[in-house]
Scaffold this motif. Sequence first.
Motif, PDB file in Angstrom:
ATOM      1  N   ILE A 185       1.110  -0.894  -0.004  1.00 24.54           N
ATOM      2  CA  ILE A 185       0.142   0.201   0.085  1.00 24.54           C
ATOM      3  C   ILE A 185       0.924   1.274   0.172  1.00 24.54           C
ATOM      4  N   ASP A 186       0.607   2.018  -0.374  1.00 24.92           N
ATOM      5  CA  ASP A 186       0.715   3.637  -0.155  1.00 24.92           C
ATOM      6  C   ASP A 186       2.250   3.506   0.906  1.00 24.92           C
ATOM      7  N   VAL A 187       1.634   2.933   2.414  1.00 24.71           N
ATOM      8  CA  VAL A 187       2.648   3.812   2.964  1.00 24.71           C
ATOM      9  C   VAL A 187       3.550   2.362   3.693  1.00 24.71           C
ATOM     10  N   ASP A 188       3.775   1.953   2.272  1.00 23.19           N
ATOM     11  CA  ASP A 188       5.076   0.323   2.655  1.00 23.19           C
ATOM     12  C   ASP A 188       6.137   0.822   1.458  1.00 23.19           C
ATOM     13  N   VAL A 189       5.624   1.960   0.745  1.00 21.84           N
ATOM     14  CA  VAL A 189       6.828   1.910  -0.972  1.00 21.84           C
ATOM     15  C   VAL A 189       7.498   3.754  -0.387  1.00 21.84           C
ATOM     16  N   ALA A 190       8.608   3.972  -1.338  1.00 15.62           N
ATOM     17  CA  ALA A 190       8.685   5.086  -1.039  1.00 15.62           C
ATOM     18  C   ALA A 190      10.013   5.193  -1.714  1.00 15.62           C
ATOM     19  N   SER A 191       9.617   6.656  -3.307  1.00 17.28           N
ATOM     20  CA  SER A 191      10.449   6.681  -3.781  1.00 17.28           C
ATOM     21  C   SER A 191      11.765   6.137  -3.743  1.00 17.28           C
ATOM     22  N   GLY A 192      13.020   6.471  -4.853  1.00 14.81           N
ATOM     23  CA  GLY A 192      14.810   5.794  -4.451  1.00 14.81           C
ATOM     24  C   GLY A 192      15.410   6.538  -4.007  1.00 14.81           C
ATOM     25  N   GLY A 193      14.724   8.589  -4.850  1.00 20.12           N
ATOM     26  CA  GLY A 193      15.660   9.764  -4.143  1.00 20.12           C
ATOM     27  C   GLY A 193      14.539  10.914  -5.332  1.00 20.12           C
ATOM     28  N   ARG A 194      15.878  11.682  -4.911  1.00 26.06           N
ATOM     29  CA  ARG A 194      15.103  12.914  -5.613  1.00 26.06           C
ATOM     30  C   ARG A 194      14.941  13.268  -7.119  1.00 26.06           C
ATOM     31  N   TRP A 195      15.885  12.135  -7.760  1.00 27.41           N
ATOM     32  CA  TRP A 195      16.035  12.357  -9.688  1.00 27.41           C
ATOM     33  C   TRP A 195      15.510  10.573  -9.696  1.00 27.41           C
ATOM     34  N   ASN A 196      15.296   9.336  -8.781  1.00 29.73           N
ATOM     35  CA  ASN A 196      15.515   8.745  -8.813  1.00 29.73           C
ATOM     36  C   ASN A 196      14.079   7.866  -8.792  1.00 29.73           C
ATOM     37  N   LEU A 197      13.532   7.620  -9.683  1.00 29.14           N
ATOM     38  CA  LEU A 197      11.882   6.949  -9.715  1.00 29.14           C
ATOM     39  C   LEU A 197      11.742   5.604  -9.622  1.00 29.14           C
ATOM     40  N   SER A 198      12.834   4.843  -8.811  1.00 25.21           N
ATOM     41  CA  SER A 198      12.363   3.561  -8.722  1.00 25.21           C
ATOM     42  C   SER A 198      11.758   3.555  -7.475  1.00 25.21           C
ATOM     43  N   LEU A 199      11.277   2.078  -7.027  1.00 27.55           N
ATOM     44  CA  LEU A 199      10.610   2.006  -5.351  1.00 27.55           C
ATOM     45  C   LEU A 199      11.748   1.703  -4.861  1.00 27.55           C
ATOM     46  N   GLU A 200      11.349   1.639  -3.387  1.00 23.14           N
ATOM     47  CA  GLU A 200      12.232   0.913  -2.192  1.00 23.14           C
ATOM     48  C   GLU A 200      11.153   0.742  -1.642  1.00 23.14           C
ATOM     49  N   LEU A 201      11.748  -0.057  -0.429  1.00 22.81           N
ATOM     50  CA  LEU A 201      10.772   0.003   0.693  1.00 22.81           C
ATOM     51  C   LEU A 201      10.968   0.519   1.673  1.00 22.81           C
ATOM     52  N   SER A 202       9.408   1.422   2.427  1.00 20.49           N
ATOM     53  CA  SER A 202       9.400   2.782   2.807  1.00 20.49           C
ATOM     54  C   SER A 202      10.245   2.007   4.538  1.00 20.49           C
ATOM     55  N   SER A 203      10.664   2.916   5.412  1.00 24.56           N
ATOM     56  CA  SER A 203      11.291   2.792   6.929  1.00 24.56           C
ATOM     57  C   SER A 203       9.979   2.090   7.416  1.00 24.56           C
ATOM     58  N   SER A 204       9.083   2.397   7.571  1.00 25.64           N
ATOM     59  CA  SER A 204       7.859   2.442   8.333  1.00 25.64           C
ATOM     60  C   SER A 204       7.281   0.095   7.967  1.00 25.64           C
ATOM     61  N   ALA A 205       7.676  -0.409   6.299  1.00 25.96           N
ATOM     62  CA  ALA A 205       7.720  -1.366   5.696  1.00 25.96           C
ATOM     63  C   ALA A 205       8.856  -2.475   6.942  1.00 25.96           C
ATOM     64  N   HIS A 206      10.291  -1.652   6.608  1.00 28.59           N
ATOM     65  CA  HIS A 206      11.373  -2.275   7.391  1.00 28.59           C
ATOM     66  C   HIS A 206      11.297  -2.263   8.309  1.00 28.59           C
ATOM     67  N   GLU A 207      10.491  -1.728   9.576  1.00 24.75           N
ATOM     68  CA  GLU A 207      10.112  -1.925  10.306  1.00 24.75           C
ATOM     69  C   GLU A 207       8.853  -3.372  11.484  1.00 24.75           C
ATOM     70  N   GLY A 208       8.301  -2.694  10.522  1.00 20.28           N
ATOM     71  CA  GLY A 208       7.588  -4.324  10.388  1.00 20.28           C
ATOM     72  C   GLY A 208       8.276  -6.045   9.497  1.00 20.28           C
ATOM     73  N   GLY A 209       9.018  -6.333   9.223  1.00 20.71           N
ATOM     74  CA  GLY A 209       9.971  -7.554   9.006  1.00 20.71           C
ATOM     75  C   GLY A 209       9.858  -7.931   7.758  1.00 20.71           C
ATOM     76  N   TRP A 210       9.638  -6.364   7.043  1.00 18.73           N
ATOM     77  CA  TRP A 210       9.266  -6.784   5.658  1.00 18.73           C
ATOM     78  C   TRP A 210      10.734  -6.951   4.947  1.00 18.73           C
ATOM     79  N   MET A 211      11.385  -7.396   3.988  1.00 20.20           N
ATOM     80  CA  MET A 211      12.871  -6.856   3.785  1.00 20.20           C
ATOM     81  C   MET A 211      12.555  -6.549   2.361  1.00 20.20           C
ATOM     82  N   SER A 212      12.107  -6.848   1.070  1.00 20.42           N
ATOM     83  CA  SER A 212      12.076  -6.615  -0.681  1.00 20.42           C
ATOM     84  C   SER A 212      11.049  -6.270  -0.786  1.00 20.42           C
ATOM     85  N   LEU A 213      11.182  -5.771  -2.362  1.00 19.25           N
ATOM     86  CA  LEU A 213      10.025  -5.652  -2.772  1.00 19.25           C
ATOM     87  C   LEU A 213      10.030  -6.714  -4.504  1.00 19.25           C
ATOM     88  N   ALA A 214       8.584  -7.304  -4.822  1.00 21.43           N
ATOM     89  CA  ALA A 214       8.834  -7.975  -5.461  1.00 21.43           C
ATOM     90  C   ALA A 214       7.262  -8.102  -6.782  1.00 21.43           C
TER      91      ALA A 214
END
Length: 278
Positions: free
Chosen positions: A80-109
């Motif tokens: 969901i929206d709170v689980d992902v974040a952009s890779g950076g200001r000029w990077n449009l790739s997706l990565e797990l948010s800090s809250s998702a890492h705190e919940g024990g999730w490791m990666s996106l697939a």
Amino acid sequence: MQWPPLPRAFPLRIALLMSAVPAITLTIFLAWFGWGLQPLERYYLMAYWGSSTSAKQPGSTTQIEWLLKAASGRKSEPVIDVDVASGGRWNLSLELSSSAHEGGWMSLAKSRPEAVSSAELEGLLQEAFYDNRSFRQVIAEPLLYASSVPFLVLFVAFMMKRELGIEWYRLREEVSELELTFDPMAAWSHFARRIRSWIGQRIAVEKAPLQRGYSAIKAVPHIAVIPGVVQQAETSLLASEKQGLQEPPQRRSIFPGAASVHNAKEQPKPWDESQWID
């Protein structure tokens, strides 16, 4: 590297204004896609577009790859929206948010491609990721900005009308001079010479293998043929064949003595008992 100088009457300002319309429009859409959409809105935008265009067709389906959050020993779940974040200001790739890492999730697939009913997929994406906005409402903002670009360029052209008029006048003068100095007969003669030169080169290339083969044939030694000798040999051969055909066949007798006949036309002599061999 030194760039060649531009022609004196090149309409630089006019060319820049004409190229500004597509360039600014493309920039607006890229900026909206990068910073005007949330990460999951960017990810599902093409699937949302496909499902919205075919939703009214009965039985139509749209393929989609769901974005999942994964961890070892746990079943993957849709993000969901709170689980992902952009890779950076000029990077449009997706990565797990800090809250998702705190919940024990490791990666996106990504899930395997799945064909879903277009009408159902449009409603699901509209409710879950696009705040109940239709696809037309989502892209209305960049389209509004893009539609204002031609008016902005026309306003700039109006402010520069004097400079643009001078450029257009110089361009028209140079084109008129070129039309007056243009000689169609000379241009055609030059073109014909180029064509003849090209044809001559092609003929020379095609004749080269044939000339090499002819030179190789001339280099092979040969024996001169004397017509009189050949005629004499043919006459001798014909005479020998004729003589062989005229010679009568020979016959042999199993009886000894003078009874044997060597010539077919010769009459045999009578046989006597004294010639018998004991």
